[in-house]
Design a protein around this motif. Structure first.
Motif, PDB file in Angstrom:
ATOM      1  N   LEU A  20      13.851  -2.373   3.965  1.00  0.00           N
ATOM      2  CA  LEU A  20      14.236  -2.554   5.393  1.00  0.00           C
ATOM      3  C   LEU A  20      15.702  -1.819   5.456  1.00  0.00           C
ATOM      4  O   LEU A  20      15.907  -1.282   6.737  1.00  0.00           O
ATOM      5  CB  LEU A  20      14.270  -3.828   5.866  1.00  0.00           C
ATOM      6  CG  LEU A  20      12.541  -4.429   6.110  1.00  0.00           C
ATOM      7  CD1 LEU A  20      12.974  -6.060   6.722  1.00  0.00           C
ATOM      8  CD2 LEU A  20      12.078  -3.396   7.181  1.00  0.00           C
ATOM      9  N   ARG A  23      15.052   2.108   5.908  1.00  0.00           N
ATOM     10  CA  ARG A  23      14.251   2.466   7.082  1.00  0.00           C
ATOM     11  C   ARG A  23      13.423   1.616   7.574  1.00  0.00           C
ATOM     12  O   ARG A  23      13.507   0.610   6.985  1.00  0.00           O
ATOM     13  CB  ARG A  23      13.449   3.858   7.179  1.00  0.00           C
ATOM     14  CG  ARG A  23      12.304   3.617   6.103  1.00  0.00           C
ATOM     15  CD  ARG A  23      11.546   4.984   6.300  1.00  0.00           C
ATOM     16  NE  ARG A  23      10.318   4.658   5.464  1.00  0.00           N
ATOM     17  CZ  ARG A  23       9.213   4.305   6.156  1.00  0.00           C
ATOM     18  NH1 ARG A  23       8.838   3.618   7.141  1.00  0.00           N
ATOM     19  NH2 ARG A  23       8.162   4.292   5.235  1.00  0.00           N
ATOM     20  N   GLU A  24      13.190   1.599   9.029  1.00  0.00           N
ATOM     21  CA  GLU A  24      12.423   0.480   9.642  1.00  0.00           C
ATOM     22  C   GLU A  24      10.890   0.810   8.847  1.00  0.00           C
ATOM     23  O   GLU A  24      10.472   1.902   8.702  1.00  0.00           O
ATOM     24  CB  GLU A  24      12.121   1.020  11.269  1.00  0.00           C
ATOM     25  CG  GLU A  24      13.426   0.817  12.130  1.00  0.00           C
ATOM     26  CD  GLU A  24      13.616  -0.676  12.108  1.00  0.00           C
ATOM     27  OE1 GLU A  24      12.800  -1.607  11.878  1.00  0.00           O
ATOM     28  OE2 GLU A  24      14.783  -1.048  12.540  1.00  0.00           O
ATOM     29  N   LEU A  57      12.147  -7.615  11.029  1.00  0.00           N
ATOM     30  CA  LEU A  57      11.036  -6.609  10.844  1.00  0.00           C
ATOM     31  C   LEU A  57      10.373  -6.437  12.450  1.00  0.00           C
ATOM     32  O   LEU A  57      10.042  -7.619  13.069  1.00  0.00           O
ATOM     33  CB  LEU A  57      10.092  -7.212  10.085  1.00  0.00           C
ATOM     34  CG  LEU A  57       8.685  -6.757   9.533  1.00  0.00           C
ATOM     35  CD1 LEU A  57       8.867  -5.257   9.117  1.00  0.00           C
ATOM     36  CD2 LEU A  57       7.933  -7.338   9.132  1.00  0.00           C
ATOM     37  N   ARG A  61       9.811  -1.751  17.005  1.00  0.00           N
ATOM     38  CA  ARG A  61      10.944  -0.860  16.957  1.00  0.00           C
ATOM     39  C   ARG A  61      10.956   0.176  15.720  1.00  0.00           C
ATOM     40  O   ARG A  61      11.097   1.331  16.126  1.00  0.00           O
ATOM     41  CB  ARG A  61      11.919  -1.806  16.047  1.00  0.00           C
ATOM     42  CG  ARG A  61      13.464  -1.234  16.112  1.00  0.00           C
ATOM     43  CD  ARG A  61      14.546  -2.131  15.690  1.00  0.00           C
ATOM     44  NE  ARG A  61      14.378  -2.882  14.538  1.00  0.00           N
ATOM     45  CZ  ARG A  61      14.071  -4.220  14.405  1.00  0.00           C
ATOM     46  NH1 ARG A  61      14.251  -5.075  15.499  1.00  0.00           N
ATOM     47  NH2 ARG A  61      13.906  -4.784  13.191  1.00  0.00           N
ATOM     48  N   PHE A  62       9.745  -0.169  14.732  1.00  0.00           N
ATOM     49  CA  PHE A  62       9.382   0.739  13.721  1.00  0.00           C
ATOM     50  C   PHE A  62       8.754   2.160  14.868  1.00  0.00           C
ATOM     51  O   PHE A  62       8.892   3.242  14.545  1.00  0.00           O
ATOM     52  CB  PHE A  62       8.278   0.489  12.961  1.00  0.00           C
ATOM     53  CG  PHE A  62       7.455   1.394  12.166  1.00  0.00           C
ATOM     54  CD1 PHE A  62       8.133   2.062  11.159  1.00  0.00           C
ATOM     55  CD2 PHE A  62       6.244   1.746  12.497  1.00  0.00           C
ATOM     56  CE1 PHE A  62       7.232   3.019  10.339  1.00  0.00           C
ATOM     57  CE2 PHE A  62       5.591   2.765  11.893  1.00  0.00           C
ATOM     58  CZ  PHE A  62       6.108   3.503  11.021  1.00  0.00           C
ATOM     59  N   SER A  65      11.121   4.238  16.644  1.00  0.00           N
ATOM     60  CA  SER A  65      11.941   5.066  15.559  1.00  0.00           C
ATOM     61  C   SER A  65      10.857   6.108  15.328  1.00  0.00           C
ATOM     62  O   SER A  65      11.404   7.118  15.064  1.00  0.00           O
ATOM     63  CB  SER A  65      12.217   4.045  14.522  1.00  0.00           C
ATOM     64  OG  SER A  65      12.993   4.694  13.542  1.00  0.00           O
TER      65      SER A  65
END
Length: 153
Positions: A20, A23-24, A57, A61-62, A65
């Motif tokens: 993590l 990166r996401e 987590l 957001r992942f 991004s």
């Protein structure tokens, strides 16, 4: 030849945080990476639940991004496909991609301009340009608007 040993369960948290930190990740991606590293899914799931509670987590957001990083080169269809491949839920994909729908035409035009110098000279060239934009994940409607309205630059 050296045999690969199973990682210690105590290494799970450290390994997950290391992933993590780079990166996401989506929950599915992180779980898959940890399983491939030799950790047991029964130990992974509670840790990922804890990470989600602490907001370390986040699939949202992942996804945001991922779209921000890849939208300059890809259309919404391709972005949605790639997010699905990484385990992001359909509802979340729709929400995240709704924000990029306004500029889909501009993004497609920018991708087209980087690749082609101008309007297609004949039907074969037109089809080639359309296939290119479709392969980048732009909808047929957007592709037609770009290629049909193309002028020599």
């Amino acid at each position: 030849m050296k045999t690969k040993s199973r990682p210690e369960p105590s290494e799970l948290r450290e390994r997950a945080l290391r992933y993590l930190a780079r990166r996401e990740h989506s929950r599915w991606e992180l779980a898959r990476k940890l399983e491939q590293a030799g950790f047991v899914i029964e130990e992974i799931a509670p840790l990922l639940d804890e990470f989600e509670e602490k907001n370390w987590l986040s699939d949202r957001r992942f996804a945001e991004s991922w779209v921000a990083d890849h939208q300059a080169k890809a259309g919404s269809m391709k972005l949605a496909y790639e997010l699905r491949q990484r385990g992001v839920a359909e509802e979340l994909i729709a929400t995240v991609l709704a924000d990029t729908a306004d500029n889909e035409l501009e993004r497609a035009r920018a991708v087209w301009r980087r690749k082609y110098a101008g309007a297609p000279a004949d039907a074969a060239e037109k089809m080639k340009q359309m296939r290119f934009l479709q392969s980048r994940g732009f909808t047929l409607d957007v592709v037609r608007q770009i290629v049909d309205s193309a002028k020599v630059i």
